[in-house]
Design an enzyme around this catalytic site. Structure first.
Site, PDB file in Angstrom:
ATOM      1  N   ASP A   1      -3.870 -72.936 -13.160  1.00 22.51           N
ATOM      2  CA  ASP A   1      -4.687 -72.638 -11.974  1.00 22.51           C
ATOM      3  C   ASP A   1      -4.889 -73.878 -11.114  1.00 22.51           C
ATOM      4  O   ASP A   1      -4.707 -73.852  -9.892  1.00 22.51           O
ATOM      5  CB  ASP A   1      -6.061 -72.093 -12.389  1.00 22.51           C
TER       6      ASP A   1
ATOM      7  N   SER B   1     -11.470 -68.580  -8.503  1.00 24.37           N
ATOM      8  CA  SER B   1     -12.499 -69.148  -7.632  1.00 24.37           C
ATOM      9  C   SER B   1     -13.051 -70.440  -8.241  1.00 24.37           C
ATOM     10  O   SER B   1     -13.348 -71.391  -7.522  1.00 24.37           O
ATOM     11  CB  SER B   1     -13.615 -68.141  -7.358  1.00 24.37           C
TER      12      SER B   1
ATOM     13  N   GLY C   1     -15.241 -64.207  -9.762  1.00 20.83           N
ATOM     14  CA  GLY C   1     -14.934 -63.656 -11.085  1.00 20.83           C
ATOM     15  C   GLY C   1     -13.803 -62.650 -11.053  1.00 20.83           C
ATOM     16  O   GLY C   1     -13.716 -61.760 -11.892  1.00 20.83           O
TER      17      GLY C   1
ATOM     18  N   GLU D   1       2.163 -65.231 -17.902  1.00 18.79           N
ATOM     19  CA  GLU D   1       0.720 -65.179 -18.200  1.00 18.79           C
ATOM     20  C   GLU D   1       0.461 -65.585 -19.644  1.00 18.79           C
ATOM     21  O   GLU D   1       1.158 -65.122 -20.553  1.00 18.79           O
ATOM     22  CB  GLU D   1       0.224 -63.749 -17.942  1.00 18.79           C
TER      23      GLU D   1
ATOM     24  N   LEU E   1      -8.816 -64.695  -9.463  1.00 20.77           N
ATOM     25  CA  LEU E   1      -8.008 -65.400  -8.456  1.00 20.77           C
ATOM     26  C   LEU E   1      -8.419 -66.881  -8.421  1.00 20.77           C
ATOM     27  O   LEU E   1      -8.207 -67.574  -7.433  1.00 20.77           O
ATOM     28  CB  LEU E   1      -8.170 -64.765  -7.074  1.00 20.77           C
TER      29      LEU E   1
HETATM   30  C1  GLA Z   1      -6.641 -68.447 -16.885  1.00 23.77           C
HETATM   31  C2  GLA Z   1      -6.466 -69.911 -17.255  1.00 23.77           C
HETATM   32  C3  GLA Z   1      -5.022 -70.357 -17.058  1.00 23.77           C
HETATM   33  C4  GLA Z   1      -4.041 -69.403 -17.746  1.00 23.77           C
HETATM   34  C5  GLA Z   1      -4.359 -67.949 -17.390  1.00 23.77           C
HETATM   35  C6  GLA Z   1      -3.528 -66.976 -18.186  1.00 23.77           C
HETATM   36  O1  GLA Z   1      -6.444 -68.252 -15.518  1.00 23.77           O
HETATM   37  O2  GLA Z   1      -7.321 -70.725 -16.493  1.00 23.77           O
HETATM   38  O3  GLA Z   1      -4.851 -71.673 -17.532  1.00 23.77           O
HETATM   39  O4  GLA Z   1      -4.022 -69.607 -19.125  1.00 23.77           O
HETATM   40  O5  GLA Z   1      -5.722 -67.640 -17.603  1.00 23.77           O
HETATM   41  O6  GLA Z   1      -2.182 -67.097 -17.851  1.00 23.77           O
END
Ligand code: GLA
Length: 387
Positions: free
Chosen positions: A174, A129, A124, A33, A127
């Protein structure tokens, strides 16, 4: 589902001639993360929940958007060229941004579109969206206009759009996880060079449980951008004493060796998280490959501690969910997932303990926070497709 969505399209747009129905998933990150904008590793997977769309070209020179999740907004109509971010267009700035990004990259959108969206990812919630809507929109453009763009480029265009059009400096995780999703697999992605490998997730006797805190992110985007600049500041200081490109280039030992070069103590702990979390992710995937799910779970727990104490992106809601989860029988690992500041946690829970997990963590959360959390037992699904 296909029929229901098409009928709804017909109601909203008058008829449903020449329409196609599409789907793109949401994602959950298992570990890694706040590493994706630091040239580190991530380990997300696509889900079977996500966003559906019914779409077709029109000859009216306009984009018409409708979301079944925001019905009160009705149909939002914008010109099919010269896309601009307009706050009153709300969620439509995501698909508009993707159309803008494709045009910027030289893929001309030669006609208007009518698109109806429906998402079954809690909004929000962390996940993704929004990335799901983005990648889905890119996929629709690729399909309807025959653009010669692959799914990784689609992910990159969507990230570009979120950075430049929506003003969130997100990394690539993401959009990549959604665009490249594979059933029953997580994606071990090195964000330094986008090399990746699929790792099978066969949680024999256990399930992935997501707990949604129902705390909306609020100021999350600005805090997200702030974390990102703190990492950049730490990197700039480190680069004066060691030849690296990203924080993800350092091992824990190397980081400790050069740490004193980072002037601001807050930037130093942010960078520490990025370095250690990247190494944890590499170790976690190795443990999983060796069939050692216990070690994987412990690394998930350590990830949460680091996000709580060093990166400071958890907050009382996510901490309550995770810390109560750790106390439950049959929990292999539990951590916050996504950007933080609200949103969701992900836990690996033994089959026989899932019901009591949901009850006990749910009760403790409501008692302490004052409102309920939602729980989802999720499955890992494929990337975007025509349905
Ligand atoms: C959000 C961002 C990702 C990533 C996460 C944290 O989801 O869109 O690019 O940085 O936070 O890991």
């Amino acid at each position: 589902m296909k029929q229901q969505l098409t009928q709804k399209f017909e109601k909203v747009f008058g008829d449903a001639e020449d329409t196609k129905v599409y789907f793109a998933p949401g994602r959950v990150n298992l570990i890694g993360e706040h590493t994706d904008y630091n040239g580190g590793h991530v380990f997300p997977c696509a889900l079977t929940i996500g966003t559906y769309a019914v779409a077709r070209k029109n000859s009216d020179g306009v984009m018409r958007f409708y979301s079944m999740n925001f019905e009160k907004m009705g149909v939002v109509t914008v010109p099919a060229k010269d896309f601009a971010n307009n706050p009153t267009d709300d969620w439509c700035n995501y698909p508009k941004g993707v159309m803008w990004a494709f045009s910027q990259k030289g893929y001309e959108i030669t006609s208007g579109l009518d698109i109806l969206y429906f998402g079954n990812i809690p909004n929000g919630s962390g996940l993704s969206s929004s990335a799901s809507i983005e990648v889905l929109t890119g996929f629709i453009l690729m399909d309807l206009f025959g653009f010669d763009v692959d799914m990784i480029q689609n992910a990159l265009f969507c990230q570009y759009s979120e950075n430049q059009f929506n003003g969130v400096n997100c990394g690539i995780m993401d959009q990549f996880a959604i665009a490249m999703g594979k059933k029953d697999h997580a994606i071990f992605l090195d964000t330094a060079d986008l090399s990746y490998e699929y790792a099978p997730i066969s949680l024999e006797g256990a399930k992935l449980v997501i707990a949604c805190s129902n705390k909306k992110r609020g100021l999350g985007d600005s805090k997200y951008n702030e974390r990102r600049s703190q990492c950049e500041e730490a990197l700039a200081d480190l680069r004066r004493v060691v030849d690296i490109k990203n924080l993800g280039d350092l091992t824990e030992e190397q980081f400790e060796q050069y740490r004193s070069a980072i002037k601001d103590p807050v930037c130093a702990v942010r960078a520490k998280h990025a370095v250690y979390e990247n190494q944890r992710t590499i170790k976690a995937v190795a443990a999983l490959k060796a069939g050692d799910i216990q070690t994987f779970g412990q690394l998930m727990n350590a990830s949460h501690v680091s996000l709580r104490d060093d990166y400071e992106v958890t907050g009382v809601e996510l901490d309550t969910l995770v810390e109560t989860a750790w106390e439950q029988e049959g929990v292999i690992g539990s951590r916050m997932t996504g950007a933080g500041f609200g949103g969701c946690t992900v836990s690996i829970v033994r089959d026989e303990a899932v019901d009591s997990f949901i009850k006990n963590v749910g009760d403790a959360y409501k008692e302490k926070i004052g409102y309920a959390a939602d729980f989802y037992v999720v499955r890992i699904g494929d990337g975007p497709r025509v349905i």
